[in-house]
Scaffold this active site. Structure first.
Site, PDB file in Angstrom:
ATOM      1  N   ASP A   1       0.985  -1.295   0.016  1.00 53.18           N
ATOM      2  CA  ASP A   1       0.329   0.637   0.097  1.00 53.18           C
ATOM      3  C   ASP A   1       0.816   1.134   0.035  1.00 53.18           C
ATOM      4  O   ASP A   1       1.828   1.337   0.532  1.00 53.18           O
ATOM      5  CB  ASP A   1      -0.785   0.176   0.671  1.00 53.18           C
ATOM      6  CG  ASP A   1      -2.393  -0.975   0.896  1.00 53.18           C
ATOM      7  OD1 ASP A   1      -2.149  -1.452   0.141  1.00 53.18           O
ATOM      8  OD2 ASP A   1      -3.026  -1.172   1.935  1.00 53.18           O
ATOM      9  N   HIS A   2       0.338   2.238  -0.899  1.00 51.18           N
ATOM     10  CA  HIS A   2       1.224   3.395  -0.295  1.00 51.18           C
ATOM     11  C   HIS A   2       0.682   3.648   0.316  1.00 51.18           C
ATOM     12  O   HIS A   2      -0.728   4.112   0.434  1.00 51.18           O
ATOM     13  CB  HIS A   2       0.988   3.674  -1.744  1.00 51.18           C
ATOM     14  CG  HIS A   2       1.965   3.638  -2.995  1.00 51.18           C
ATOM     15  ND1 HIS A   2       2.667   4.692  -3.777  1.00 51.18           N
ATOM     16  CD2 HIS A   2       1.717   2.529  -3.591  1.00 51.18           C
ATOM     17  CE1 HIS A   2       3.270   3.221  -5.052  1.00 51.18           C
ATOM     18  NE2 HIS A   2       2.744   2.000  -4.793  1.00 51.18           N
ATOM     19  N   PRO A   3       1.434   4.961   0.645  1.00 48.68           N
ATOM     20  CA  PRO A   3       0.939   5.919   1.931  1.00 48.68           C
ATOM     21  C   PRO A   3      -0.042   6.989   1.940  1.00 48.68           C
ATOM     22  O   PRO A   3      -0.194   7.089   0.292  1.00 48.68           O
ATOM     23  CB  PRO A   3       2.252   6.943   2.208  1.00 48.68           C
ATOM     24  CG  PRO A   3       2.722   6.500   1.514  1.00 48.68           C
ATOM     25  CD  PRO A   3       3.305   5.653   0.570  1.00 48.68           C
ATOM     26  N   LYS A   4      -1.886   6.812   2.617  1.00 48.10           N
ATOM     27  CA  LYS A   4      -2.660   8.179   2.282  1.00 48.10           C
ATOM     28  C   LYS A   4      -2.705   8.782   2.619  1.00 48.10           C
ATOM     29  O   LYS A   4      -3.802   9.728   2.417  1.00 48.10           O
ATOM     30  CB  LYS A   4      -3.871   6.701   2.050  1.00 48.10           C
ATOM     31  CG  LYS A   4      -3.547   5.485   1.463  1.00 48.10           C
ATOM     32  CD  LYS A   4      -5.157   4.607   1.614  1.00 48.10           C
ATOM     33  CE  LYS A   4      -4.949   4.049   2.580  1.00 48.10           C
ATOM     34  NZ  LYS A   4      -4.011   2.639   2.868  1.00 48.10           N
TER      35      LYS A   4
ATOM     36  N   THR B   1       0.942   9.873  -2.975  1.00 47.52           N
ATOM     37  CA  THR B   1       0.484   8.716  -2.285  1.00 47.52           C
ATOM     38  C   THR B   1       2.188   8.103  -3.211  1.00 47.52           C
ATOM     39  O   THR B   1       2.608   6.851  -3.150  1.00 47.52           O
ATOM     40  CB  THR B   1      -0.226   8.389  -3.189  1.00 47.52           C
ATOM     41  OG1 THR B   1      -0.017   8.444  -4.108  1.00 47.52           O
ATOM     42  CG2 THR B   1      -1.813   8.322  -2.209  1.00 47.52           C
TER      43      THR B   1
END
Length: 486
Positions: A322-325, A330
């Protein structure tokens, strides 16, 4: 013991723990008494590795780190039993017990934590029966985690053992003078002896009892580091060793460097890898933990764990990180130190070297666990952190975003349950039997295509007559692979 009125909400799971497999002979014999007397229960046996996976999935990395700081197997067992019963409910019973009869009555107490008071007056933590989320067990759990986090005691009994049970439960009774709304039922040892007996004359207690070990070394480990990755160059010697141990890289065996590998290629694995015999990695360069009689046509990452009797089709994909939201972007520019577009930018602008921070999205540390007897079709995608239940089938092109129930047939985007392979009663029996934990040669006394009800009856009969032996193969681990490291 009287059965309380009301619907029974305690799942009929009987859970035990032993830190490593195979079980010692005397412990295996005791374990079989629980299988013999409780054919309708789902009996689950966890070792240190399976317990670690369970704790991480249910409680997260921080709690797993606390579990891993416990240096002694007795402490790990103490922690896991509470963790399992609090998360899933059911019955935990210590390995050093001889089952004398069906434990059905012990599951009949709803809304209560059932424990045993030993003859000397102390509460024993070797029996826990409750629904998931029992409030008293949660207090005990919080107390044990606090002990571990602050290393309050240098004594196993106090740090993770019965001390917390006695402390919390005695407080519950003192605060409940009227006798109403009690969440605990304490059963005297003499009354519960009709179900099982305690066994003290065991080999491991003669040589490595925790009470002696804690006198010589700390009961705590340093905070664990991330599991290390290792790389070994493929050679005919390595492939020959793996083939001799029934680990293969093509459907026909006899693997050579000039077969599916090229000269100079490497195999990559983690320090906790465990590979059982009769497995086949048809594609990929990663060695992930793999159960017997399983094959994969897909290259899978080291954080994937595959059970026994699994068939994995081509192009299975595990979703990336997951990319940082919650950041302003992102983009990987905020955390990726390896990709050329990022590393080159910061090489060109060294004054920004402190800009990046680690990507700590919670799912990024999670793996994928594939149970036993699972069939994965082609072009399936699975999200990180997902557990595929025993006996499941994943249809081609399915997008799996949630845990898959045992024996479910899943398909679609996102995947949904299409149907189940067997009836509810048959699935319950199969999960209780856990036939994949027995030697296949003991199971094969019938044709492979017999109806499922006949198979269930056959295995039950063999368990009752003790004709089945637990399957405990010699595994390939880091210890065997490290001699091939450059």
């Amino acid at each position: 013991m009287k059965t309380l009125l009301g619907q029974n909400m305690v799942p009929k799971n009987i859970v035990q723990y032993w830190h490593k497999m195979p079980l010692p002979d005397d412990i295996a014999k005791l374990h079989k008494t629980w299988l013999h007397h409780n054919p309708d229960a789902s009996i689950k046996l966890f070792d240190h590795e399976k317990a670690s996976i369970f704790i991480k999935q249910e409680y997260g990395q921080d709690v797993l780190d606390l579990y891993l700081t416990a240096a002694l197997p007795a402490m790990q067992s103490d922690i896991f039993r509470i963790a399992y019963c609090l998360a899933k409910g059911g019955m935990y019973i210590d390995m050093a017990t001889d089952c004398l009869g069906a434990a059905d009555n012990l599951f009949s107490y709803s809304n209560q934590l059932v424990v045993m008071r030993k003859w000397h007056g102390g509460i024993w933590n070797g029996l826990i029966v409750c629904e998931a989320g029992n409030p008293v067990l949660r207090k005990i759990w919080d107390n044990v985690l606090d002990n571990l986090s602050n290393k309050k005691f240098d004594d196993v009994w106090k740090a993770t053992g019965p001390f917390s049970f006695n402390k919390i439960i005695d407080a519950e009774y003192e605060n409940d003078l009227v006798g109403k709304n009690r969440d605990v039922l304490i059963v005297p040892q003499q009354e519960i002896s009709k179900f099982f007996g305690l066994v003290n004359e065991l080999e491991h207690k003669k040589t490595s009892h925790w009470s002696d070990i804690q006198k010589e070394k700390s009961i705590y480990k340093n905070k664990p580091t991330n599991i290390a990755m290792h790389k070994v160059q493929v050679s005919d010697e390595l492939l020959g060793f793996l083939n001799e141990n029934r680990v293969y890289f093509s459907p026909f065996g006899a693997d050579k460097v000039q077969g599916r590998f090229r000269a100079g290629e490497s195999l990559i694995f983690t320090s906790d890898v465990k590979i059982e015999p009769y497995t086949c990695y048809i594609n990929g360069s990663f060695l992930y933990s793999f159960g017997s009689f399983s094959f994969s046509r897909s290259p899978l990452a080291p954080f994937v764990k595959v059970g026994r009797y699994c068939s994995i089709g081509a192009r299975l994909s595990i979703l990336g990180i997951d990319h940082p939201k919650s950041r302003f972007t992102t983009s990987s520019i905020t955390y990726d130190r390896q990709a050329i577009i990022c590393s080159q930018f910061f090489a060109d602008h060294p004054e920004l070297s402190n800009f990046q921070t680690n990507n700590t999205e919670p799912k990024n540390s999670l793996g994928v666990e594939i149970g036993n007897d699972v069939w994965v079709g082609e072009d399936v995608t699975i999200a990180r952190g997902v557990k595929i239940g025993d006996g499941a089938i994943l249809a081609a092109k399915a997008m799996i975003t949630k845990d898959v129930p045992p024996y479910a047939i899943m398909g679609g985007i996102p995947a949904k349950v299409i149907k189940f392979r067997f009836s509810d009663a048959e699935i319950e029996s199969l999960l209780a039997l856990q036939w994949w934990n027995y030697n296949l040669k003991d199971l094969i006394n019938f044709q492979s295509d017999i109806p499922i009800d006949e198979f269930i009856d056959n295995v039950k009969s063999n368990i009752a007559t003790k004709d089945l032996t637990l399957y405990s193969p010699n595994n390939i681990t880091m210890n065997e692979l490290e001699k091939f490291l450059a």
